[in-house]
Design a protein around this motif. Structure first.
Motif, PDB file in Angstrom:
ATOM      1  N   LYS A  11      52.693  49.216  66.835  1.00 34.19           N
ATOM      2  CA  LYS A  11      51.588  49.013  65.886  1.00 34.19           C
ATOM      3  C   LYS A  11      52.114  48.881  64.461  1.00 34.19           C
ATOM      4  O   LYS A  11      51.682  48.012  63.699  1.00 34.19           O
ATOM      5  CB  LYS A  11      50.606  50.193  65.960  1.00 34.19           C
ATOM      6  N   GLU A  12      53.065  49.753  64.114  1.00 34.71           N
ATOM      7  CA  GLU A  12      53.654  49.729  62.776  1.00 34.71           C
ATOM      8  C   GLU A  12      54.377  48.402  62.516  1.00 34.71           C
ATOM      9  O   GLU A  12      54.238  47.803  61.447  1.00 34.71           O
ATOM     10  CB  GLU A  12      54.639  50.895  62.647  1.00 34.71           C
ATOM     11  N   ALA A  13      55.125  47.933  63.511  1.00 37.14           N
ATOM     12  CA  ALA A  13      55.855  46.667  63.368  1.00 37.14           C
ATOM     13  C   ALA A  13      54.883  45.500  63.197  1.00 37.14           C
ATOM     14  O   ALA A  13      55.152  44.568  62.432  1.00 37.14           O
ATOM     15  CB  ALA A  13      56.749  46.435  64.582  1.00 37.14           C
ATOM     16  N   MET A  14      53.757  45.567  63.893  1.00 38.55           N
ATOM     17  CA  MET A  14      52.761  44.494  63.762  1.00 38.55           C
ATOM     18  C   MET A  14      52.134  44.512  62.364  1.00 38.55           C
ATOM     19  O   MET A  14      51.928  43.456  61.757  1.00 38.55           O
ATOM     20  CB  MET A  14      51.691  44.641  64.842  1.00 38.55           C
ATOM     21  N   LYS A  15      51.857  45.712  61.837  1.00 41.62           N
ATOM     22  CA  LYS A  15      51.287  45.827  60.496  1.00 41.62           C
ATOM     23  C   LYS A  15      52.267  45.300  59.457  1.00 41.62           C
ATOM     24  O   LYS A  15      51.881  44.627  58.504  1.00 41.62           O
ATOM     25  CB  LYS A  15      50.954  47.289  60.174  1.00 41.62           C
ATOM     26  N   GLU A  16      53.558  45.626  59.651  1.00 43.60           N
ATOM     27  CA  GLU A  16      54.593  45.204  58.704  1.00 43.60           C
ATOM     28  C   GLU A  16      55.021  43.754  58.913  1.00 43.60           C
ATOM     29  O   GLU A  16      55.818  43.226  58.155  1.00 43.60           O
ATOM     30  CB  GLU A  16      55.824  46.100  58.853  1.00 43.60           C
ATOM     31  N   LYS A  17      54.508  43.135  59.980  1.00 41.42           N
ATOM     32  CA  LYS A  17      54.886  41.761  60.367  1.00 41.42           C
ATOM     33  C   LYS A  17      56.392  41.643  60.597  1.00 41.42           C
ATOM     34  O   LYS A  17      57.022  40.663  60.247  1.00 41.42           O
ATOM     35  CB  LYS A  17      54.398  40.747  59.335  1.00 41.42           C
ATOM     36  N   ASN A  18      56.962  42.690  61.202  1.00 40.27           N
ATOM     37  CA  ASN A  18      58.386  42.724  61.540  1.00 40.27           C
ATOM     38  C   ASN A  18      58.527  42.184  62.968  1.00 40.27           C
ATOM     39  O   ASN A  18      58.392  42.911  63.941  1.00 40.27           O
ATOM     40  CB  ASN A  18      58.902  44.170  61.436  1.00 40.27           C
ATOM     41  N   GLU A  19      58.785  40.887  63.085  1.00 43.28           N
ATOM     42  CA  GLU A  19      58.812  40.207  64.382  1.00 43.28           C
ATOM     43  C   GLU A  19      59.879  40.754  65.328  1.00 43.28           C
ATOM     44  O   GLU A  19      59.633  40.953  66.504  1.00 43.28           O
ATOM     45  CB  GLU A  19      59.040  38.696  64.201  1.00 43.28           C
ATOM     46  N   ILE A  20      61.082  40.982  64.805  1.00 43.53           N
ATOM     47  CA  ILE A  20      62.181  41.432  65.667  1.00 43.53           C
ATOM     48  C   ILE A  20      61.871  42.805  66.255  1.00 43.53           C
ATOM     49  O   ILE A  20      62.018  43.029  67.454  1.00 43.53           O
ATOM     50  CB  ILE A  20      63.527  41.430  64.914  1.00 43.53           C
ATOM     51  N   LYS A  21      61.398  43.722  65.414  1.00 48.34           N
ATOM     52  CA  LYS A  21      61.067  45.064  65.906  1.00 48.34           C
ATOM     53  C   LYS A  21      59.909  44.991  66.902  1.00 48.34           C
ATOM     54  O   LYS A  21      59.931  45.636  67.943  1.00 48.34           O
ATOM     55  CB  LYS A  21      60.722  46.002  64.744  1.00 48.34           C
ATOM     56  N   LYS A  22      58.906  44.196  66.573  1.00 48.79           N
ATOM     57  CA  LYS A  22      57.743  44.052  67.460  1.00 48.79           C
ATOM     58  C   LYS A  22      58.186  43.525  68.832  1.00 48.79           C
ATOM     59  O   LYS A  22      57.839  44.080  69.874  1.00 48.79           O
ATOM     60  CB  LYS A  22      56.705  43.105  66.850  1.00 48.79           C
ATOM     61  N   ASN A  23      58.975  42.469  68.828  1.00 44.57           N
ATOM     62  CA  ASN A  23      59.427  41.869  70.091  1.00 44.57           C
ATOM     63  C   ASN A  23      60.326  42.815  70.880  1.00 44.57           C
ATOM     64  O   ASN A  23      60.248  42.881  72.108  1.00 44.57           O
ATOM     65  CB  ASN A  23      60.151  40.546  69.830  1.00 44.57           C
ATOM     66  N   THR A  24      61.193  43.547  70.189  1.00 45.84           N
ATOM     67  CA  THR A  24      62.096  44.479  70.858  1.00 45.84           C
ATOM     68  C   THR A  24      61.317  45.610  71.521  1.00 45.84           C
ATOM     69  O   THR A  24      61.553  45.951  72.681  1.00 45.84           O
ATOM     70  CB  THR A  24      63.131  45.049  69.863  1.00 45.84           C
ATOM     71  N   VAL A  25      60.378  46.188  70.788  1.00 48.68           N
ATOM     72  CA  VAL A  25      59.571  47.284  71.341  1.00 48.68           C
ATOM     73  C   VAL A  25      58.705  46.779  72.492  1.00 48.68           C
ATOM     74  O   VAL A  25      58.578  47.447  73.523  1.00 48.68           O
ATOM     75  CB  VAL A  25      58.715  47.949  70.230  1.00 48.68           C
ATOM     76  N   GLN A  26      58.146  45.578  72.349  1.00 53.79           N
ATOM     77  CA  GLN A  26      57.344  45.004  73.441  1.00 53.79           C
ATOM     78  C   GLN A  26      58.200  44.793  74.687  1.00 53.79           C
ATOM     79  O   GLN A  26      57.740  45.032  75.801  1.00 53.79           O
ATOM     80  CB  GLN A  26      56.724  43.670  73.013  1.00 53.79           C
ATOM     81  N   MET A  27      59.420  44.339  74.494  1.00 51.09           N
ATOM     82  CA  MET A  27      60.324  44.114  75.613  1.00 51.09           C
ATOM     83  C   MET A  27      60.613  45.435  76.345  1.00 51.09           C
ATOM     84  O   MET A  27      60.598  45.492  77.571  1.00 51.09           O
ATOM     85  CB  MET A  27      61.620  43.479  75.090  1.00 51.09           C
ATOM     86  N   VAL A  28      60.839  46.512  75.599  1.00 49.58           N
ATOM     87  CA  VAL A  28      61.093  47.816  76.205  1.00 49.58           C
ATOM     88  C   VAL A  28      59.845  48.291  76.950  1.00 49.58           C
ATOM     89  O   VAL A  28      59.925  48.766  78.087  1.00 49.58           O
ATOM     90  CB  VAL A  28      61.513  48.856  75.138  1.00 49.58           C
ATOM     91  N   ARG A  29      58.689  48.142  76.325  1.00 50.41           N
ATOM     92  CA  ARG A  29      57.445  48.571  76.964  1.00 50.41           C
ATOM     93  C   ARG A  29      57.190  47.773  78.243  1.00 50.41           C
ATOM     94  O   ARG A  29      56.725  48.312  79.246  1.00 50.41           O
ATOM     95  CB  ARG A  29      56.267  48.432  75.998  1.00 50.41           C
ATOM     96  N   ALA A  30      57.507  46.483  78.229  1.00 50.10           N
ATOM     97  CA  ALA A  30      57.340  45.655  79.417  1.00 50.10           C
ATOM     98  C   ALA A  30      58.278  46.105  80.537  1.00 50.10           C
ATOM     99  O   ALA A  30      57.879  46.156  81.711  1.00 50.10           O
ATOM    100  CB  ALA A  30      57.594  44.185  79.079  1.00 50.10           C
ATOM    101  N   ALA A  31      59.505  46.454  80.174  1.00 54.73           N
ATOM    102  CA  ALA A  31      60.466  46.927  81.177  1.00 54.73           C
ATOM    103  C   ALA A  31      59.990  48.244  81.788  1.00 54.73           C
ATOM    104  O   ALA A  31      60.099  48.451  83.008  1.00 54.73           O
ATOM    105  CB  ALA A  31      61.849  47.101  80.542  1.00 54.73           C
ATOM    106  N   ILE A  32      59.439  49.126  80.969  1.00 59.66           N
ATOM    107  CA  ILE A  32      58.912  50.408  81.454  1.00 59.66           C
ATOM    108  C   ILE A  32      57.751  50.155  82.410  1.00 59.66           C
ATOM    109  O   ILE A  32      57.693  50.712  83.511  1.00 59.66           O
ATOM    110  CB  ILE A  32      58.456  51.296  80.273  1.00 59.66           C
ATOM    111  N   LEU A  33      56.835  49.302  81.989  1.00 64.33           N
ATOM    112  CA  LEU A  33      55.661  48.983  82.810  1.00 64.33           C
ATOM    113  C   LEU A  33      56.071  48.377  84.148  1.00 64.33           C
ATOM    114  O   LEU A  33      55.508  48.702  85.195  1.00 64.33           O
ATOM    115  CB  LEU A  33      54.753  48.024  82.036  1.00 64.33           C
ATOM    116  N   GLN A  34      57.084  47.503  84.104  1.00 60.48           N
ATOM    117  CA  GLN A  34      57.563  46.859  85.332  1.00 60.48           C
ATOM    118  C   GLN A  34      58.085  47.891  86.326  1.00 60.48           C
ATOM    119  O   GLN A  34      57.758  47.856  87.507  1.00 60.48           O
ATOM    120  CB  GLN A  34      58.668  45.848  84.990  1.00 60.48           C
ATOM    121  N   VAL A  35      58.895  48.827  85.851  1.00 64.97           N
ATOM    122  CA  VAL A  35      59.442  49.866  86.729  1.00 64.97           C
ATOM    123  C   VAL A  35      58.320  50.744  87.268  1.00 64.97           C
ATOM    124  O   VAL A  35      58.302  51.084  88.451  1.00 64.97           O
ATOM    125  CB  VAL A  35      60.501  50.716  85.979  1.00 64.97           C
ATOM    126  N   GLU A  36      57.379  51.093  86.400  1.00 69.16           N
ATOM    127  CA  GLU A  36      56.265  51.941  86.835  1.00 69.16           C
ATOM    128  C   GLU A  36      55.428  51.258  87.915  1.00 69.16           C
ATOM    129  O   GLU A  36      55.032  51.887  88.892  1.00 69.16           O
ATOM    130  CB  GLU A  36      55.380  52.332  85.640  1.00 69.16           C
TER     131      GLU A  36
END
Length: 146
Positions: A11-36
């Motif tokens: 959420k913070e990365a989206m507010k700050e418009k920090n694309e790299i951080k947003k994409n990196t965190v989304q990628m980690v969250r997607a990997a977690i969701l996939q395993v779950e």
């Protein structure tokens, strides 16, 4: 909990418009969701740290390839992603600290030659987890079992 921290950071990365951080965190969250979803379980913080460590390792491995091909744009992006991922990982042990732990494991296992490297590596990975890189552990074990 780490999952909540990842969501807040997203959420913070989206507010700050920090694309790299947003994409990196989304990628980690997607990997977690996939395993779950695949295993039908809820991951705890240690399992999430393992996933982040794997993603971090991918970035470290890719860095060498990017440097060989001279892709400065990819090197910079990769380094930023690695920095973001490292913030979620436990403090990395130094080579000396790893050597001390490996020495203890060698004496516990009773290893005397390189043939027992597998048992030592297994014990070391269990004890150190994501706080040490497998490649570094491997190098230390080889040095000590010569």
């Amino acid at each position: 909990m780490l999952k909540e921290q990842l969501m807040n950071d997203l959420k913070e990365a989206m507010k700050e418009k920090n694309e790299i951080k947003k994409n990196t965190v989304q990628m980690v969250r997607a990997a977690i969701l996939q395993v779950e979803k695949d295993k039908g379980i809820e991951l705890d913080d240690n399992q999430i740290i393992d996933i982040i460590a794997k993603e971090s390792k991918k970035r470290k491995d890719a860095a060498a390839d990017f440097e060989k091909s001279g892709r400065e744009d990819l090197i910079e992006k990769n380094n930023q992603e690695l920095e973001i991922l490292s913030a979620y990982l436990p403090k990395q042990l130094s080579k000396d600290e790893i050597a001390e732990i490996v020495k203890n494991i060698i004496s516990k296992v009773g290893a005397t030659s390189i043939k027992e490297m597998g048992a030592v590596m297994k014990g070391a990975k269990e004890e150190m987890g994501a706080s040490a890189d497998g490649k570094t552990i491997n190098e230390v074990v080889k040095e000590l079992l010569k």
